[in-house]
Design a protein around this motif. Structure first.
Motif, PDB file in Angstrom:
ATOM      1  N   THR A   2       0.843  -1.190   0.000  1.00  0.00           N
ATOM      2  CA  THR A   2       0.000   0.000   0.000  1.00  0.00           C
ATOM      3  C   THR A   2       0.882   1.246   0.000  1.00  0.00           C
ATOM      4  OG1 THR A   2      -1.680  -1.191   1.232  1.00  0.00           O
ATOM      5  CG2 THR A   2      -1.839   1.183   1.232  1.00  0.00           C
ATOM      6  N   LEU A   3       0.500   2.197  -0.821  1.00  0.00           N
ATOM      7  CA  LEU A   3       1.225   3.460  -0.928  1.00  0.00           C
ATOM      8  C   LEU A   3       0.368   4.546  -0.283  1.00  0.00           C
ATOM      9  CD1 LEU A   3       3.534   5.144  -2.239  1.00  0.00           C
ATOM     10  CD2 LEU A   3       2.104   5.266  -4.278  1.00  0.00           C
ATOM     11  N   THR A   4       0.946   5.379   0.582  1.00  0.00           N
ATOM     12  CA  THR A   4       0.228   6.481   1.199  1.00  0.00           C
ATOM     13  C   THR A   4       0.721   7.792   0.593  1.00  0.00           C
ATOM     14  OG1 THR A   4      -0.009   5.240   3.250  1.00  0.00           O
ATOM     15  CG2 THR A   4      -0.340   7.605   3.388  1.00  0.00           C
ATOM     16  N   VAL A   5      -0.228   8.606   0.122  1.00  0.00           N
ATOM     17  CA  VAL A   5       0.106   9.855  -0.562  1.00  0.00           C
ATOM     18  C   VAL A   5      -0.759  10.970   0.018  1.00  0.00           C
ATOM     19  CG1 VAL A   5       0.146  10.998  -2.808  1.00  0.00           C
ATOM     20  CG2 VAL A   5       0.588   8.560  -2.677  1.00  0.00           C
ATOM     21  N   ASN A   6      -0.154  12.122   0.302  1.00  0.00           N
ATOM     22  CA  ASN A   6      -0.924  13.271   0.771  1.00  0.00           C
ATOM     23  C   ASN A   6      -1.721  13.868  -0.385  1.00  0.00           C
ATOM     24  OD1 ASN A   6      -0.544  13.647   3.582  1.00  0.00           O
ATOM     25  ND2 ASN A   6       1.584  14.234   3.172  1.00  0.00           N
ATOM     26  N   VAL A   7      -2.823  14.509  -0.064  1.00  0.00           N
ATOM     27  CA  VAL A   7      -3.746  15.037  -1.061  1.00  0.00           C
ATOM     28  C   VAL A   7      -3.043  15.985  -2.020  1.00  0.00           C
ATOM     29  CG1 VAL A   7      -5.818  16.434  -1.393  1.00  0.00           C
ATOM     30  CG2 VAL A   7      -5.758  14.720   0.401  1.00  0.00           C
ATOM     31  N   HIS A   8      -2.198  16.862  -1.518  1.00  0.00           N
ATOM     32  CA  HIS A   8      -1.501  17.823  -2.387  1.00  0.00           C
ATOM     33  C   HIS A   8      -0.669  17.091  -3.433  1.00  0.00           C
ATOM     34  CE1 HIS A   8       0.468  21.471  -3.682  1.00  0.00           C
ATOM     35  NE2 HIS A   8       1.639  20.865  -3.522  1.00  0.00           N
ATOM     36  N   GLU A   9       0.070  16.086  -3.011  1.00  0.00           N
ATOM     37  CA  GLU A   9       0.886  15.305  -3.945  1.00  0.00           C
ATOM     38  C   GLU A   9      -0.013  14.512  -4.898  1.00  0.00           C
ATOM     39  OE1 GLU A   9       4.273  11.788  -3.990  1.00  0.00           O
ATOM     40  OE2 GLU A   9       3.636  12.633  -2.073  1.00  0.00           O
ATOM     41  N   ALA A  10      -1.137  14.016  -4.405  1.00  0.00           N
ATOM     42  CA  ALA A  10      -2.055  13.246  -5.239  1.00  0.00           C
ATOM     43  C   ALA A  10      -2.626  14.111  -6.356  1.00  0.00           C
ATOM     44  CB  ALA A  10      -3.169  12.660  -4.388  1.00  0.00           C
ATOM     45  N   LYS A  11      -2.936  15.381  -6.043  1.00  0.00           N
ATOM     46  CA  LYS A  11      -3.455  16.270  -7.080  1.00  0.00           C
ATOM     47  C   LYS A  11      -2.406  16.499  -8.168  1.00  0.00           C
ATOM     48  CE  LYS A  11      -4.926  19.616  -4.296  1.00  0.00           C
ATOM     49  NZ  LYS A  11      -5.588  20.862  -3.839  1.00  0.00           N
ATOM     50  N   THR A  12      -1.152  16.563  -7.774  1.00  0.00           N
ATOM     51  CA  THR A  12      -0.069  16.798  -8.722  1.00  0.00           C
ATOM     52  C   THR A  12       0.177  15.577  -9.606  1.00  0.00           C
ATOM     53  OG1 THR A  12       0.966  18.271  -7.117  1.00  0.00           O
ATOM     54  CG2 THR A  12       2.344  17.503  -8.914  1.00  0.00           C
ATOM     55  N   HIS A  13       0.034  14.378  -9.041  1.00  0.00           N
ATOM     56  CA  HIS A  13       0.382  13.139  -9.754  1.00  0.00           C
ATOM     57  C   HIS A  13      -0.822  12.216  -9.961  1.00  0.00           C
ATOM     58  CE1 HIS A  13       4.608  14.138  -9.307  1.00  0.00           C
ATOM     59  NE2 HIS A  13       4.393  14.372  -8.013  1.00  0.00           N
ATOM     60  N   LEU A  14      -2.004  12.796 -10.137  1.00  0.00           N
ATOM     61  CA  LEU A  14      -3.215  11.982 -10.213  1.00  0.00           C
ATOM     62  C   LEU A  14      -3.170  10.956 -11.349  1.00  0.00           C
ATOM     63  CD1 LEU A  14      -5.971  11.345  -9.048  1.00  0.00           C
ATOM     64  CD2 LEU A  14      -6.933  13.102 -10.541  1.00  0.00           C
ATOM     65  N   SER A  15      -2.731  11.350 -12.522  1.00  0.00           N
ATOM     66  CA  SER A  15      -2.691  10.409 -13.652  1.00  0.00           C
ATOM     67  C   SER A  15      -1.804   9.211 -13.339  1.00  0.00           C
ATOM     68  CB  SER A  15      -2.184  11.104 -14.917  1.00  0.00           C
ATOM     69  OG  SER A  15      -3.103  12.068 -15.335  1.00  0.00           O
ATOM     70  N   LYS A  16      -0.650   9.464 -12.757  1.00  0.00           N
ATOM     71  CA  LYS A  16       0.276   8.383 -12.403  1.00  0.00           C
ATOM     72  C   LYS A  16      -0.345   7.472 -11.340  1.00  0.00           C
ATOM     73  CE  LYS A  16       3.798   8.737  -9.510  1.00  0.00           C
ATOM     74  NZ  LYS A  16       5.017   9.138  -8.841  1.00  0.00           N
ATOM     75  N   LEU A  17      -1.006   8.081 -10.351  1.00  0.00           N
ATOM     76  CA  LEU A  17      -1.627   7.289  -9.291  1.00  0.00           C
ATOM     77  C   LEU A  17      -2.786   6.450  -9.831  1.00  0.00           C
ATOM     78  CD1 LEU A  17      -1.603   9.939  -6.426  1.00  0.00           C
ATOM     79  CD2 LEU A  17      -0.133   7.915  -6.635  1.00  0.00           C
ATOM     80  N   LEU A  18      -3.565   7.009 -10.750  1.00  0.00           N
ATOM     81  CA  LEU A  18      -4.656   6.248 -11.363  1.00  0.00           C
ATOM     82  C   LEU A  18      -4.116   5.049 -12.123  1.00  0.00           C
ATOM     83  CD1 LEU A  18      -7.070   9.035 -12.653  1.00  0.00           C
ATOM     84  CD2 LEU A  18      -7.485   7.379 -10.831  1.00  0.00           C
ATOM     85  N   LYS A  19      -3.030   5.239 -12.836  1.00  0.00           N
ATOM     86  CA  LYS A  19      -2.413   4.140 -13.583  1.00  0.00           C
ATOM     87  C   LYS A  19      -1.939   3.045 -12.624  1.00  0.00           C
ATOM     88  CE  LYS A  19      -0.078   5.066 -17.282  1.00  0.00           C
ATOM     89  NZ  LYS A  19       0.961   5.493 -18.248  1.00  0.00           N
ATOM     90  N   GLN A  20      -1.351   3.441 -11.499  1.00  0.00           N
ATOM     91  CA  GLN A  20      -0.898   2.468 -10.496  1.00  0.00           C
ATOM     92  C   GLN A  20      -2.089   1.726  -9.886  1.00  0.00           C
ATOM     93  OE1 GLN A  20       1.531   5.471  -8.336  1.00  0.00           O
ATOM     94  NE2 GLN A  20       3.053   3.823  -8.227  1.00  0.00           N
ATOM     95  N   ALA A  21      -3.157   2.442  -9.580  1.00  0.00           N
ATOM     96  CA  ALA A  21      -4.345   1.810  -9.005  1.00  0.00           C
ATOM     97  C   ALA A  21      -4.959   0.838 -10.000  1.00  0.00           C
ATOM     98  CB  ALA A  21      -5.356   2.872  -8.589  1.00  0.00           C
ATOM     99  N   HIS A  22      -5.017   1.229 -11.257  1.00  0.00           N
ATOM    100  CA  HIS A  22      -5.562   0.350 -12.292  1.00  0.00           C
ATOM    101  C   HIS A  22      -4.722  -0.921 -12.429  1.00  0.00           C
ATOM    102  CE1 HIS A  22      -7.850  -0.723 -15.808  1.00  0.00           C
ATOM    103  NE2 HIS A  22      -6.725  -0.908 -16.474  1.00  0.00           N
ATOM    104  N   ALA A  23      -3.421  -0.817 -12.165  1.00  0.00           N
ATOM    105  CA  ALA A  23      -2.529  -1.980 -12.238  1.00  0.00           C
ATOM    106  C   ALA A  23      -2.659  -2.873 -11.005  1.00  0.00           C
ATOM    107  CB  ALA A  23      -1.084  -1.509 -12.395  1.00  0.00           C
TER     108      ALA A  23
END
Length: 77
Positions: A2-23
């Motif tokens: 499990t990866l924990t990311v703060n909201v500010h960082e998540a907004k910056t890297h949302l596309s990358k995080l979505l790709k990781q979640a989809h994987a």
């Protein structure tokens, strides 16, 4: 893992995080360091039902009346 990311960082890297979640990776979104939400892949859609799948498996005996002892059990006698 499990990866924990703060909201500010998540907004910056949302596309990358979505790709990781989809994987398949589960990502916890945190607000001020505290877990707030979970980003994870969707469950697969259930298989579609196919009408007639049991054709030939259910005989005419299915529609016969129940024997008296079984009918009594259903009716609580």
């Amino acid at each position: 893992m499990t990866l924990t990311v703060n909201v500010h960082e998540a907004k910056t890297h949302l596309s990358k995080l979505l790709k990781q979640a989809h994987a398949g990776q589960e990502i916890i979104l945190a607000k001020a360091g505290k877990p707030y939400a979970r980003l994870m892949p969707l469950a697969p859609a259930p298989a579609r039902r196919q009408p007639g799948r049991l054709a030939g498996r259910v005989t005419d005996a299915f529609c016969d009346p129940l024997p008296p002892e079984e009918l009594d059990a259903w009716e609580g006698r």
